[in-house]
Scaffold this active site. Sequence first.
Site, PDB file in Angstrom:
ATOM      1  N   GLU A 287       3.959  -3.223   7.052  1.00 22.39           N
ATOM      2  CA  GLU A 287       4.507  -2.357   5.990  1.00 22.39           C
ATOM      3  C   GLU A 287       3.718  -2.655   4.726  1.00 22.39           C
ATOM      4  OE1 GLU A 287       6.500   0.127   6.724  1.00 22.39           O
ATOM      5  OE2 GLU A 287       6.245  -0.624   8.750  1.00 22.39           O
ATOM      6  N   CYS A 321       6.975  -1.388  -3.842  1.00 18.17           N
ATOM      7  CA  CYS A 321       6.051  -0.568  -3.071  1.00 18.17           C
ATOM      8  C   CYS A 321       6.430   0.907  -3.213  1.00 18.17           C
ATOM      9  CB  CYS A 321       6.050  -0.991  -1.618  1.00 18.17           C
ATOM     10  SG  CYS A 321       7.691  -1.041  -0.920  1.00 18.17           S
TER      11      CYS A 321
END
Length: 515
Positions: A287, A321
Amino acid sequence: MTPEPYRPEPVETFLSPEPLAAMHKALVEVKAQLGRHYPLIIGGEKVDTARKVVSTNPSDPAQVVGTTAMASASEADAALEAAWKAFASWKKWPQEDRSRLLMKAAHVMKRRQRELEAWLVYEIGKNYVEAAAEVAEAIDFLRYYAIQSLKYAAGAPVTHFPGEDNEAFYIPLGAGVVIAPWNFPLAILCGMIMGPVAVGNTVVAKPAEDTVVIAAKLFEIFEEAGVPAGVVNFLPGEGSEVGAHLVAHPKTRFVNFTGSLEVGLRINETAARLAPGQLWLKRVFLELGGKDGLIVDETADLEAAALGTVQSAFGFQGQKCSAASRLIVVDKVADLVVERVVERARQLSVGPAEENPDMGPVASAQQENTVRKYLDIGQDEGKLALGGHRLEGSGYFFEPTVFDHVAPDARIAQEEIFGPVLSVIRVPDFDAALEVANGTRFGLTGGVYSRSRDRLERARREFHVGNLYFNRKITGALVGVQPFGGFNLSGTDTKAGGPDYLLNFLQMKSVTERY
Ligand code: NAD
């Protein structure tokens, strides 16, 4: 086990006096514990090393939050061995018992909620609400995975075939490695460990170097909850040294990684190579970063759009993020939107996290350098509309920064900065907005502010991101509500906190008996 139905833990806002007083008390208590040392945990044993990882407070870098032992290759080998040893019995635990253990860990975490928030304030510079949201998310991961894992215990349905008894059931993979980032050092670490563990795997966990103390606190919780020795192993150390060693190791069955694109690509490559003695293909979950875009069109509620943009771009100093780093706005309303965004962002307070400002410091000297670098680049690539400076003092504080009139292919519109810097890209219409939004190598989060049903439906289909939001901020995905993970170079889309996440850490076995 009859667990309560899952629902996300409410996030404390600290607007009423009681929780605020509890937070102040927790901050005082945690402050008195700063500077302590925490050993590695391998097979349930505390192991110390000559070298140390030192964690400091980004609001006041001279203040040591704590130290941990620093693992090298030999401790990594021992930790993987301990994880495999524990796997032999952990995989045989009834799923209900494993789930009960996760629920217990969630209760312990809930009891220590304010304290954990205080550690996040000191170690990584979150303000109170950001810290509270993270602790709530960690609790959510435990509860959600405890419940989700129950559904796999029944096996998978197969079609009847005459003369045979057929069945298919799930078994765990084995011992894996978890490598975590510093930006959600409790929640992401907790979720990446306890997802695989919930369904019978064991792990060696390497937290980020900047946030080893909150990771040690997580392991205290696992210990208190009664997680058996070796099921979770605590292995702080240098990423390029012990992290790389674990990834390449022939005994590593899977790698669960969250972090930067650069490191993720290296891990992907290393893990694909067969090490001598390795008996499987490693499963790798990555990720990674984002360059998340928020579209505002001429039909939008401009006040709401400005608020959502500021929340998404500057919450936790833009170090999510999912943070908005590109505001893609249609020309017709661009001046109005930029004006409102700048006005709101100008009012954000910046200061030591302990004082609960809107924005605390960026996480480290390394982050400071990165942000400085992009502020310089931005001077050439855009028109500075707000901020642009580091603040005086030793803490890593930056003004919220907005660059206007940025070209879609500019570096500040393409590269992940991971700081409080927003690039505004003006476009003629919604078609162009969508094209710009999709015009990066990432695909993590995105958003649209519009009142046009047609356009929202188009974006639903064509805006290529793993997590898309309409008419709200683009950060703050909730476990179980918005399964989280990105497309393209943002990662393998494992969808943490989603209903299929745990399947990543299981393999299906089919057994046939002829009558
Ligand atoms: P990073 O890649 O620098 O570090 C992440 C982890 O990898 C750390 O524990 C580090 O020690 C380790 N590491 C470093 N080099 C290694 C190597 N060669 N082999 C193995 N491990 C190694 O990332 P970071 O700065 O900690 O975190 C920020 C990044 O994480 C941003 O890019 C952000 O977008 C991303 N992120 C993504 C998500 C998501 O869900 N997609 C969530 C949070 C953060």
